[in-house]
Write a protein that holds these residues in place. Structure first.
Motif, PDB file in Angstrom:
ATOM      1  N   LEU A 202       0.790  -1.148  -0.083  1.00 18.05           N
ATOM      2  CA  LEU A 202      -0.117  -0.053   0.025  1.00 18.05           C
ATOM      3  C   LEU A 202       0.858   1.287   0.027  1.00 18.05           C
ATOM      4  O   LEU A 202       0.629   2.136  -0.732  1.00 18.05           O
ATOM      5  N   ALA A 203       1.750   1.213   0.937  1.00 23.15           N
ATOM      6  CA  ALA A 203       2.711   2.484   1.252  1.00 23.15           C
ATOM      7  C   ALA A 203       3.569   2.619  -0.120  1.00 23.15           C
ATOM      8  O   ALA A 203       3.637   3.815  -0.709  1.00 23.15           O
ATOM      9  N   ALA A 204       4.251   1.521  -0.916  1.00 26.26           N
ATOM     10  CA  ALA A 204       4.942   1.872  -2.005  1.00 26.26           C
ATOM     11  C   ALA A 204       4.080   2.217  -3.206  1.00 26.26           C
ATOM     12  O   ALA A 204       4.627   2.866  -4.099  1.00 26.26           O
ATOM     13  N   ASN A 205       2.851   2.226  -3.266  1.00 29.46           N
ATOM     14  CA  ASN A 205       1.922   2.696  -4.414  1.00 29.46           C
ATOM     15  C   ASN A 205       0.860   3.706  -4.121  1.00 29.46           C
ATOM     16  O   ASN A 205       0.058   3.912  -4.947  1.00 29.46           O
ATOM     17  N   GLY A 206       1.095   4.288  -2.783  1.00 30.33           N
ATOM     18  CA  GLY A 206       0.267   5.512  -2.402  1.00 30.33           C
ATOM     19  C   GLY A 206      -1.089   4.972  -2.322  1.00 30.33           C
ATOM     20  O   GLY A 206      -1.951   5.613  -2.713  1.00 30.33           O
ATOM     21  N   LEU A 207      -1.357   3.947  -1.761  1.00 26.58           N
ATOM     22  CA  LEU A 207      -2.898   3.349  -1.725  1.00 26.58           C
ATOM     23  C   LEU A 207      -3.248   3.164  -0.420  1.00 26.58           C
ATOM     24  O   LEU A 207      -2.134   3.491   0.775  1.00 26.58           O
ATOM     25  N   THR A 208      -4.256   3.012   0.011  1.00 29.62           N
ATOM     26  CA  THR A 208      -4.949   2.833   1.397  1.00 29.62           C
ATOM     27  C   THR A 208      -5.537   1.708   1.442  1.00 29.62           C
ATOM     28  O   THR A 208      -6.075   0.879   0.327  1.00 29.62           O
TER      29      THR A 208
ATOM     30  N   VAL B 129       6.028  -4.005  -5.741  1.00 36.49           N
ATOM     31  CA  VAL B 129       5.927  -4.892  -4.393  1.00 36.49           C
ATOM     32  C   VAL B 129       7.430  -4.726  -3.940  1.00 36.49           C
ATOM     33  O   VAL B 129       8.387  -5.187  -4.584  1.00 36.49           O
ATOM     34  N   PRO B 130       7.543  -3.959  -2.677  1.00 39.32           N
ATOM     35  CA  PRO B 130       8.760  -3.993  -2.096  1.00 39.32           C
ATOM     36  C   PRO B 130       9.528  -5.351  -1.817  1.00 39.32           C
ATOM     37  O   PRO B 130       8.787  -6.428  -1.393  1.00 39.32           O
TER      38      PRO B 130
ATOM     39  N   ALA C 241       5.047   2.173   6.690  1.00 35.64           N
ATOM     40  CA  ALA C 241       3.857   2.546   7.201  1.00 35.64           C
ATOM     41  C   ALA C 241       2.789   2.656   6.102  1.00 35.64           C
ATOM     42  O   ALA C 241       3.234   3.296   5.052  1.00 35.64           O
ATOM     43  N   PRO C 242       1.501   2.172   6.346  1.00 35.72           N
ATOM     44  CA  PRO C 242       0.562   2.519   5.022  1.00 35.72           C
ATOM     45  C   PRO C 242       0.382   4.193   4.933  1.00 35.72           C
ATOM     46  O   PRO C 242       0.733   4.957   5.965  1.00 35.72           O
ATOM     47  N   ALA C 243      -0.118   4.649   4.027  1.00 37.82           N
ATOM     48  CA  ALA C 243      -0.353   6.024   3.713  1.00 37.82           C
ATOM     49  C   ALA C 243      -1.460   6.428   4.871  1.00 37.82           C
ATOM     50  O   ALA C 243      -2.189   5.926   5.496  1.00 37.82           O
ATOM     51  N   PRO C 244      -1.048   7.947   5.355  1.00 37.15           N
ATOM     52  CA  PRO C 244      -1.875   8.237   6.385  1.00 37.15           C
ATOM     53  C   PRO C 244      -3.395   8.078   6.177  1.00 37.15           C
ATOM     54  O   PRO C 244      -4.061   8.137   7.214  1.00 37.15           O
TER      55      PRO C 244
END
Length: 318
Positions: free
Chosen positions: A144-150, A163-164, A172-175
């Protein structure tokens, strides 16, 4: 097959957070009142007091109506509670936050880690974020964090995601991927959670399987034994009598519904439905994929948000 009671067929309220303890009661806060202060001309004028910190939803209320009642913007109330215009379903007894969350002090920036190349992956039909992460040795949060997703994001066939690498530290996930307010369990929710835990242990279900059942029930019914739902869906797991899960009375029997969710040799539905223990290889599946294999939701990724909270509930109540 089952259908959600949320605006999409199976989702109810969004994003993950870990809770370390379980609160057994949630207190309703009365609506704020107006006071009067004299004006310089001697004519009283109303002065609106700040809204309360929370509001307990009553039957028939909507987010827009609650926001208007307290002079708040609907968009703010949605945001503060992890909701959106498309996913704004609320339920009687649910506690909504009426204040913006207090931002935590930023932690010191960690020392930069050596860059690790990720893998580019093209989404195919049936893929989920958690499933993609699991196959590549990564985590849903990192993808999620690597792709700016939630947690509420939807992926589509043909979309390319990064995929990291497994050795890279999980970001951490996006805010925006903050779990909705009200993750603490009240007395009713805690009692239903204890029933799921007890039944799972009686059936010899591994701890992870019990956690999957807890998260599934939270996603489907907010851990409440509902007497309503989409079409004929009812109960903790929103099981449908019309698709073989039992009579209305049976799907609203919390213990029986839990046994049907777990399935296996002790499944009260026999071969009419397929429970978690009937899914080949469920133990090695990603959390959301295992829940989805039983529930067949239109938004399978939304189960993932409950993985860490469900483990906390299991530890606190089990």
């Amino acid at each position: 097959m089952l259908v959600d009671v949320s605006p999409h067929p199976r989702a109810v309220i969004g994003a993950s957070a870990l809770v370390s303890t379980v609160a057994l009661t949630l207190m309703a806060t009365p609506a704020h009142a107006a006071t009067v202060e004299p004006s310089r001309q001697g004519v009283p004028r109303p002065v609106q007091t700040p809204p309360p910190a929370t509001h307990t939803v009553a039957s028939g209320e909507s987010v827009a109506a609650i926001a208007a009642r307290y002079g708040l913007a609907t968009a703010d109330v949605l945001s503060w509670n992890g909701l959106s215009w498309e996913n704004s379903l609320i339920r009687p007894g649910q506690v909504l936050s009426l204040v913006a969350p207090i931002a935590a002090a930023p932690a010191p920036a960690p020392a930069p880690a050596p860059a690790t190349a990720g893998t580019s992956y093209t989404v195919v039909a049936g893929d989920t974020i958690s499933g993609i992460a699991g196959r590549h040795g990564s985590t849903a949060a990192a993808v999620l964090a690597a792709n700016g997703l939630t947690w509420d994001s939807i992926i589509y066939p043909g979309q390319t995601v990064t995929v990291p690498a497994a050795s890279a530290p999980a970001a951490a996930p996006a805010p925006a991927a903050v779990a909705p307010a009200g993750l603490e369990l009240d007395a009713e929710q805690a009692q239903n959670a204890r029933t799921i835990i007890r039944v799972g242990r009686e059936m010899g279900v591994p701890e992870r399987g019990i956690a999957i059942a807890l998260g599934t029930a939270m996603q489907e019914s907010w851990l409440r034994n509902l007497d309503w739902g989409d079409r004929d869906s009812q109960g903790l797991f929103q099981q449908r009598p019309s698709t073989g899960w039992g009579t209305i009375e049976e799907v609203r029997d919390a213990e029986r519904a839990t046994r049907a969710f777990f399935g296996g040799p002790a499944d009260p539905n026999g071969n009419r439905t397929r429970g978690l223990l009937d899914i080949p290889g469920w133990e090695s599946m990603a959390y959301a994929d295992a829940a989805q294999a039983v529930q067949i939701s239109a938004y399978p990724d939304r189960y993932a948000r409950w993985e860490q909270p469900s483990l906390a509930w299991l530890a606190a109540l089990g």
